[in-house]
Scaffold this active site. Structure first.
Site, PDB file in Angstrom:
ATOM      1  N   ARG A  14       9.922   5.326   8.565  1.00  0.00           N
ATOM      2  CA  ARG A  14       9.444   4.020   9.316  1.00  0.00           C
ATOM      3  C   ARG A  14      10.407   2.903   8.855  1.00  0.00           C
ATOM      4  NH1 ARG A  14       5.434   1.156  11.463  1.00  0.00           N
ATOM      5  NH2 ARG A  14       5.182  -1.000  10.556  1.00  0.00           N
TER       6      ARG A  14
ATOM      7  N   ARG B 152       0.261   2.028  12.549  1.00  0.00           N
ATOM      8  CA  ARG B 152       1.243   1.209  11.932  1.00  0.00           C
ATOM      9  C   ARG B 152       2.172   0.613  13.018  1.00  0.00           C
ATOM     10  NH1 ARG B 152       3.920   4.224   6.838  1.00  0.00           N
ATOM     11  NH2 ARG B 152       3.676   2.148   5.934  1.00  0.00           N
ATOM     12  N   PRO B 153       1.320  -0.219  13.926  1.00  0.00           N
ATOM     13  CA  PRO B 153       2.393  -0.660  14.726  1.00  0.00           C
ATOM     14  C   PRO B 153       3.243  -1.816  14.381  1.00  0.00           C
ATOM     15  CG  PRO B 153       0.002  -1.827  14.756  1.00  0.00           C
ATOM     16  CD  PRO B 153       0.172  -0.863  13.843  1.00  0.00           C
TER      17      PRO B 153
ATOM     18  N   ASP C 118      -0.836   1.576  -1.897  1.00  0.00           N
ATOM     19  CA  ASP C 118      -0.028   2.502  -2.424  1.00  0.00           C
ATOM     20  C   ASP C 118      -0.493   3.163  -3.897  1.00  0.00           C
ATOM     21  OD1 ASP C 118       1.694   2.203  -0.219  1.00  0.00           O
ATOM     22  OD2 ASP C 118       3.273   1.326  -1.113  1.00  0.00           O
TER      23      ASP C 118
ATOM     24  N   LYS D 152      11.604   1.741  -4.614  1.00  0.00           N
ATOM     25  CA  LYS D 152      11.989   2.088  -3.583  1.00  0.00           C
ATOM     26  C   LYS D 152      11.846   0.941  -2.237  1.00  0.00           C
ATOM     27  CE  LYS D 152       8.861   4.461  -0.735  1.00  0.00           C
ATOM     28  NZ  LYS D 152       8.548   3.999   0.641  1.00  0.00           N
ATOM     29  N   ASN D 153      10.537   0.242  -2.370  1.00  0.00           N
ATOM     30  CA  ASN D 153      10.201  -0.680  -1.487  1.00  0.00           C
ATOM     31  C   ASN D 153      11.012  -1.977  -1.625  1.00  0.00           C
ATOM     32  OD1 ASN D 153       8.586   1.097  -0.424  1.00  0.00           O
ATOM     33  ND2 ASN D 153       6.722   0.291  -0.977  1.00  0.00           N
TER      34      ASN D 153
ATOM     35  N   ARG E  99      10.269  11.454  -1.287  1.00  0.00           N
ATOM     36  CA  ARG E  99      10.652  10.185  -0.430  1.00  0.00           C
ATOM     37  C   ARG E  99      10.688   9.054  -1.537  1.00  0.00           C
ATOM     38  NH1 ARG E  99       6.955   8.824   4.047  1.00  0.00           N
ATOM     39  NH2 ARG E  99       8.593   7.122   3.793  1.00  0.00           N
TER      40      ARG E  99
ATOM     41  N   CYS F 147       5.367   8.013   6.992  1.00  0.00           N
ATOM     42  CA  CYS F 147       4.000   8.554   6.614  1.00  0.00           C
ATOM     43  C   CYS F 147       3.017   8.300   7.502  1.00  0.00           C
ATOM     44  CB  CYS F 147       3.445   7.942   5.120  1.00  0.00           C
ATOM     45  SG  CYS F 147       4.182   8.394   3.658  1.00  0.00           S
TER      46      CYS F 147
ATOM     47  N   VAL G 265      -5.914  -1.779   4.009  1.00  0.00           N
ATOM     48  CA  VAL G 265      -4.519  -2.104   4.711  1.00  0.00           C
ATOM     49  C   VAL G 265      -4.450  -1.203   5.722  1.00  0.00           C
ATOM     50  CG1 VAL G 265      -2.509  -2.322   3.915  1.00  0.00           C
ATOM     51  CG2 VAL G 265      -4.027  -3.194   2.343  1.00  0.00           C
TER      52      VAL G 265
ATOM     53  N   ASP H  45       4.017  -4.971  16.116  1.00  0.00           N
ATOM     54  CA  ASP H  45       3.818  -5.952  17.116  1.00  0.00           C
ATOM     55  C   ASP H  45       4.210  -7.270  16.151  1.00  0.00           C
ATOM     56  OD1 ASP H  45       1.510  -5.148  15.737  1.00  0.00           O
ATOM     57  OD2 ASP H  45       0.483  -6.850  16.309  1.00  0.00           O
ATOM     58  N   LEU H  46       3.713  -7.234  15.183  1.00  0.00           N
ATOM     59  CA  LEU H  46       4.198  -8.482  14.352  1.00  0.00           C
ATOM     60  C   LEU H  46       5.503  -8.798  14.244  1.00  0.00           C
ATOM     61  CD1 LEU H  46       1.494  -8.176  11.640  1.00  0.00           C
ATOM     62  CD2 LEU H  46       1.238  -9.575  13.604  1.00  0.00           C
TER      63      LEU H  46
HETATM   64  C1  UD1 Z   1       4.959  -1.633   3.326  1.00  0.00           C
HETATM   65  C2  UD1 Z   1       5.506  -0.353   2.155  1.00  0.00           C
HETATM   66  C3  UD1 Z   1       4.471   0.413   2.181  1.00  0.00           C
HETATM   67  C4  UD1 Z   1       3.004  -0.241   1.738  1.00  0.00           C
HETATM   68  C5  UD1 Z   1       2.849  -1.349   2.737  1.00  0.00           C
HETATM   69  C6  UD1 Z   1       1.546  -1.832   2.264  1.00  0.00           C
HETATM   70  C7  UD1 Z   1       7.905  -0.319   2.494  1.00  0.00           C
HETATM   71  C8  UD1 Z   1       8.929   0.153   2.827  1.00  0.00           C
HETATM   72  N1  UD1 Z   1       6.806   0.135   2.462  1.00  0.00           N
HETATM   73  O1  UD1 Z   1       4.812  -0.872   4.596  1.00  0.00           O
HETATM   74  O2  UD1 Z   1       4.617   1.450   0.959  1.00  0.00           O
HETATM   75  O3  UD1 Z   1       1.997   0.820   1.656  1.00  0.00           O
HETATM   76  O4  UD1 Z   1       4.031  -2.257   2.814  1.00  0.00           O
HETATM   77  O5  UD1 Z   1       1.598  -2.615   1.197  1.00  0.00           O
HETATM   78  O6  UD1 Z   1       8.068  -1.482   1.869  1.00  0.00           O
HETATM   79  N2  UD1 Z   1       0.681  -3.784  10.981  1.00  0.00           N
HETATM   80  C9  UD1 Z   1       0.633  -4.443  12.101  1.00  0.00           C
HETATM   81  N3  UD1 Z   1       1.641  -4.805  12.776  1.00  0.00           N
HETATM   82  C10 UD1 Z   1       2.772  -5.030  12.408  1.00  0.00           C
HETATM   83  C11 UD1 Z   1       3.058  -4.401  11.061  1.00  0.00           C
HETATM   84  C12 UD1 Z   1       1.903  -3.848  10.268  1.00  0.00           C
HETATM   85  O7  UD1 Z   1      -0.745  -4.149  12.573  1.00  0.00           O
HETATM   86  O8  UD1 Z   1       3.596  -5.368  13.240  1.00  0.00           O
HETATM   87  C13 UD1 Z   1      -0.350  -3.287  10.275  1.00  0.00           C
HETATM   88  C14 UD1 Z   1      -0.045  -1.865   9.611  1.00  0.00           C
HETATM   89  O9  UD1 Z   1      -0.641  -1.046  10.653  1.00  0.00           O
HETATM   90  C15 UD1 Z   1      -0.937  -1.522   8.313  1.00  0.00           C
HETATM   91  C16 UD1 Z   1      -0.712  -3.111   7.736  1.00  0.00           C
HETATM   92  O10 UD1 Z   1      -0.434  -4.159   8.735  1.00  0.00           O
HETATM   93  O11 UD1 Z   1      -2.260  -1.316   8.558  1.00  0.00           O
HETATM   94  C17 UD1 Z   1       0.302  -3.108   6.644  1.00  0.00           C
HETATM   95  O12 UD1 Z   1       1.242  -2.978   7.106  1.00  0.00           O
HETATM   96  P1  UD1 Z   1       2.889  -3.451   6.418  1.00  0.00           P
HETATM   97  O13 UD1 Z   1       2.279  -4.465   5.370  1.00  0.00           O
HETATM   98  O14 UD1 Z   1       3.655  -4.188   7.693  1.00  0.00           O
HETATM   99  O15 UD1 Z   1       3.357  -2.240   5.651  1.00  0.00           O
HETATM  100  P2  UD1 Z   1       4.858  -1.673   5.862  1.00  0.00           P
HETATM  101  O16 UD1 Z   1       5.933  -2.789   5.663  1.00  0.00           O
HETATM  102  O17 UD1 Z   1       4.958  -0.715   6.795  1.00  0.00           O
END
Ligand code: UD1
Length: 421
Positions: free
Chosen positions: A93, A122-123, A308, A22-23, A400, A117, A330, A125-126
């Site tokens: 998301r 899950r901001p 996950d 999926k990812n 999902r 979820c 995480v 900003d990055l």
């Molecule tokens: C992806 C996966 C999800 C998995 C996660 C971590 C997909 C579709 N989803 O989610 O299943 O659980 O990786 O392995 O591939 N964060 C920030 N700022 C940002 C982005 C993220 O602070 O701009 C934080 C998030 O709040 C979280 C952490 O970084 O605490 C990890 O998020 P991220 O690696 O971005 O996960 P996703 O890409 O959303």
């Protein structure tokens, strides 16, 4: 309302085949927006989230067509919108992943705060920081977020404060059409990042270093069509490995890349499972012990223990001998399954990002709810060994990310049904 009903089952036995990831499928489908020629994707998993991202592409003007159950053709020649509809964003998301490709292709993108979820804030900003570094202007108000780069993006060095999977993917996709070179430092190293880079390179992009913490992307003017096979889903594979372990089963998991799930294999061995890998074959056999031993896990970005798989592993720890510990680093709010497992007789105490689990000899069936995707899977696994009947509600979360989990578990001998209440 649909539910999954699980009854205490015999040890699982047999073979199970893992679907495409999926990812990987979600970002690769989003990346199909970058070119104008036909993209053929194979091993696309049949999941609710995949349907949502394909619908997002349709709304943007792309054509999508299933050639068979797991093969999708996408053509993005005639995009007619840079705005992602709220109804779809709020469902998932990962819809946010179309932002990078739209910015690269149309010089503009607009979207809403993403759904998915409810595991932490899950901001994004990055992602935005990355777009800004490439020269985009961010337009943001209470519900809409947009980015503009009407004269195109320009390559730069971007350091991610955290190796976010989504931000790495979004920036990689945006940078494929940027002028000059982009370097992402402290990039995520997940196998799904490598799969996306391989796909982009097949389209004619110039991406190097995916799978390391420094990814270099040289911008190109045009991308072409290609055919790409999605990698196997390491999280689905890990879920079935835990299913074998928790039921004292003997299960061979087919279509798996074992190097993608080293920490799960290591922890399963540590608790007493016998794991057999087969040279040059994409399968692994897991035999569960009579009573697994307690252990500790700490979730980390890849190649650490995957967040996950945390919930599924915690379900297993509930019946391990002695005390087990989980540290979730995480996501900030990823213990919602704890309350549900407690209803089944699990002894778990949480404090901040840590959970302490005192193993019990058995669980008991209960009415529980899937609070998120992987939590849902964890409850199904717990139900397999719980006395009596476990009824899992809110299973749309499970749909999902798992295609036919009920059918696959039944194929291994589980006593499980999907019913409409
Ligand atoms: C992806 C996966 C999800 C998995 C996660 C971590 C997909 C579709 N989803 O989610 O299943 O659980 O990786 O392995 O591939 N964060 C920030 N700022 C940002 C982005 C993220 O602070 O701009 C934080 C998030 O709040 C979280 C952490 O970084 O605490 C990890 O998020 P991220 O690696 O971005 O996960 P996703 O890409 O959303």
């Amino acid at each position: 309302m649909e539910k999954i009903i699980v009854r205490k089952s015999e040890p699982l036995k047999g073979h199970v085949k893992i679907d495409g990831a999926k990812n990987s499928a979600l970002p690769i489908i989003a990346a199909s927006l970058l070119g104008t020629e036909d993209i053929i994707l194979e091993d696309v998993p049949n999941l609710a989230d995949v349907k949502v991202i394909l619908q997002v592409l349709n709304e943007l003007g792309a054509e999508t067509e299933y050639l068979d159950e797991n093969t999708v053709r996408i053509n993005s020649a005639n995009l007619n919108s840079y705005q992602t509809p709220y109804a779809l964003m709020s469902k998932m998301r990962a819809s946010f992943l179309v932002m990078g490709p739209l910015l690269a292709r149309l010089g503009r993108t607009e979207t809403h705060m993403p759904g998915g979820c409810a595991i932490g804030s899950r901001p994004i900003d990055l992602h935005l920081k990355g777009f800004m570094a490439l020269g985009a202007l961010i337009v943001e108000n209470t519900s809409v977020i947009g980015a503009k780069a009407e004269k195109g993006l320009i390559g730069d060095i971007i350091y991610l404060d955290f190796p976010s999977v989504g931000a790495t993917q979004n920036i990689m996709m945006a940078a494929t059409h940027a002028k000059g070179e982009t370097i992402i430092e402290n990039a995520a190293k997940e196998p799904e990042i490598v799969d996306l880079a391989n796909f982009l390179n097949k389209m004619g992009a110039d991406v190097k270093g995916a799978g390391t913490s420094s990814i270099r992307i040289k911008g190109v003017n045009k991308l072409r069509g290609c055919t790409h096979q999605i990698i196997p889903d390491r999280i689905e594979a890990a879920t079935f490995m835990v299913a074998a372990a928790i039921t004292k089963g003997d299960v061979t998991i087919d279509n798996i890349i074992t190097s993608h799930i080293r920490p799960v294999i290591a922890k399963l061995k540590e608790i007493g499972c016998t794991i057999t890998e087969f040279e040059n074959e994409d399968k692994v056999r897991v035999v569960g012990p009579d009573r697994p031993r307690g252990t500790r896990i700490k979730t980390l970005p890849y190649p650490g223990f995957p967040t996950d798989v945390q919930a599924q592993f915690m379900a297993l720890m509930t019946i391990c001998e002695g005390i087990s510990k989980v540290e979730e680093t995480v996501f900030e709010n990823r213990f919602m399954h704890v309350a549900e497992l407690q209803k089944m007789g699990a002894l778990i105490v949480t404090e901040g990002k840590e959970a302490r689990i005192a193993g019990v000899p058995k669980l008991k069936g209960a009415n529980v709810k899937a609070t998120d995707l992987r939590a849902g899977a964890a409850l199904v696994l717990a139900g397999l060994i719980a006395d009596g009947v476990t009824s899992v509600g809110d299973i749309y979360h499970i749909d999902r990310g798992y295609n036919n989990i009920v059918g696959k578990l039944r194929g291994l001998g589980a006593n499980i049904d999907r019913i409409t209440d």
